[in-house]
Design an enzyme around this catalytic site. Structure first.
Site, PDB file in Angstrom:
ATOM      1  N   HIS A  15       7.448  -1.215  -7.563  1.00  0.00           N
ATOM      2  CA  HIS A  15       8.669  -1.993  -7.724  1.00  0.00           C
ATOM      3  C   HIS A  15       8.330  -3.437  -8.085  1.00  0.00           C
ATOM      4  CE1 HIS A  15       9.251  -3.830  -3.397  1.00  0.00           C
ATOM      5  NE2 HIS A  15       8.035  -4.001  -3.848  1.00  0.00           N
ATOM      6  N   ASP A  80       8.790   9.508  -5.167  1.00  0.00           N
ATOM      7  CA  ASP A  80       7.327   9.575  -5.184  1.00  0.00           C
ATOM      8  C   ASP A  80       6.754   9.445  -6.600  1.00  0.00           C
ATOM      9  OD1 ASP A  80       4.863   9.756  -3.821  1.00  0.00           O
ATOM     10  OD2 ASP A  80       4.678  11.854  -4.409  1.00  0.00           O
ATOM     11  N   GLU A 125       7.274  -0.747   4.558  1.00  0.00           N
ATOM     12  CA  GLU A 125       6.811  -1.080   3.209  1.00  0.00           C
ATOM     13  C   GLU A 125       5.305  -1.337   3.242  1.00  0.00           C
ATOM     14  OE1 GLU A 125       9.209  -3.307  -0.023  1.00  0.00           O
ATOM     15  OE2 GLU A 125       7.941  -4.788   0.975  1.00  0.00           O
TER      16      GLU A 125
HETATM   17 NI    NI Z   1       6.513  -5.055  -2.985  1.00  0.00          NI
END
Ligand code: NI
Length: 137
Positions: A15, A80, A125
């Site tokens: 991302h 994924d 994360e």
């Molecule tokens: Ni990141």
């Protein structure tokens, strides 16, 4: 009697965090390395916790086999090895922060379980950074 069942899942995805109303300098100031142009990856881990009454006929709150299949269909297949910004249309216009991803995951899973069950998602994360969402505003 009520109990909470939980299952862990994981996916690896790329991302980039940015606000296209701001210039690059401001994006770096706010999002740091997460705003770098060419994206970066995380090994996301998540915990799905479901609280509800134990069904006396099965002894289950919800079958963990069923939950495993829901996580595979709704989350792992979608995220994924994907680029979250580019591959998942809901994130074309929403910044893929852990906060926004955990709410998205909660909504996907909540649609698949009985409304009598309370759902909470914890999304990691990184090993040290995680966010929780339980559907409350
Ligand atoms: Ni990141």
């Amino acid at each position: 009697m009520k109990a909470t069942i939980s299952r862990k899942g994981h996916f690896s995805a790329a991302h980039r965090l940015y606000n296209h109303h701001w210039d690059y300098k401001k994006n770096i100031e706010i999002f740091g390395k997460c705003a770098y142009l060419n994206y970066h990856g995380h090994n996301y881990e998540y915990i799905v916790s479901i609280t509800g009454k134990i069904d006396p006929t099965t002894g289950f709150v919800l079958s963990l086999q069923k939950l495993k299949n829901i996580l595979y269909d709704e989350i792992e297949e979608l995220f994924d090895h994907k680029n979250i910004n580019l591959d998942i249309k809901e994130f074309y216009s929403i910044n893929p922060t852990a906060e926004n991803i955990v709410i998205f995951i909660w909504n996907k899973i909540n649609k698949r379980i009985s409304s009598n069950l309370d759902l909470k998602i914890t999304l990691y994360e990184t090993v040290n950074n995680f966010v929780e969402y339980d559907g409350k505003k």
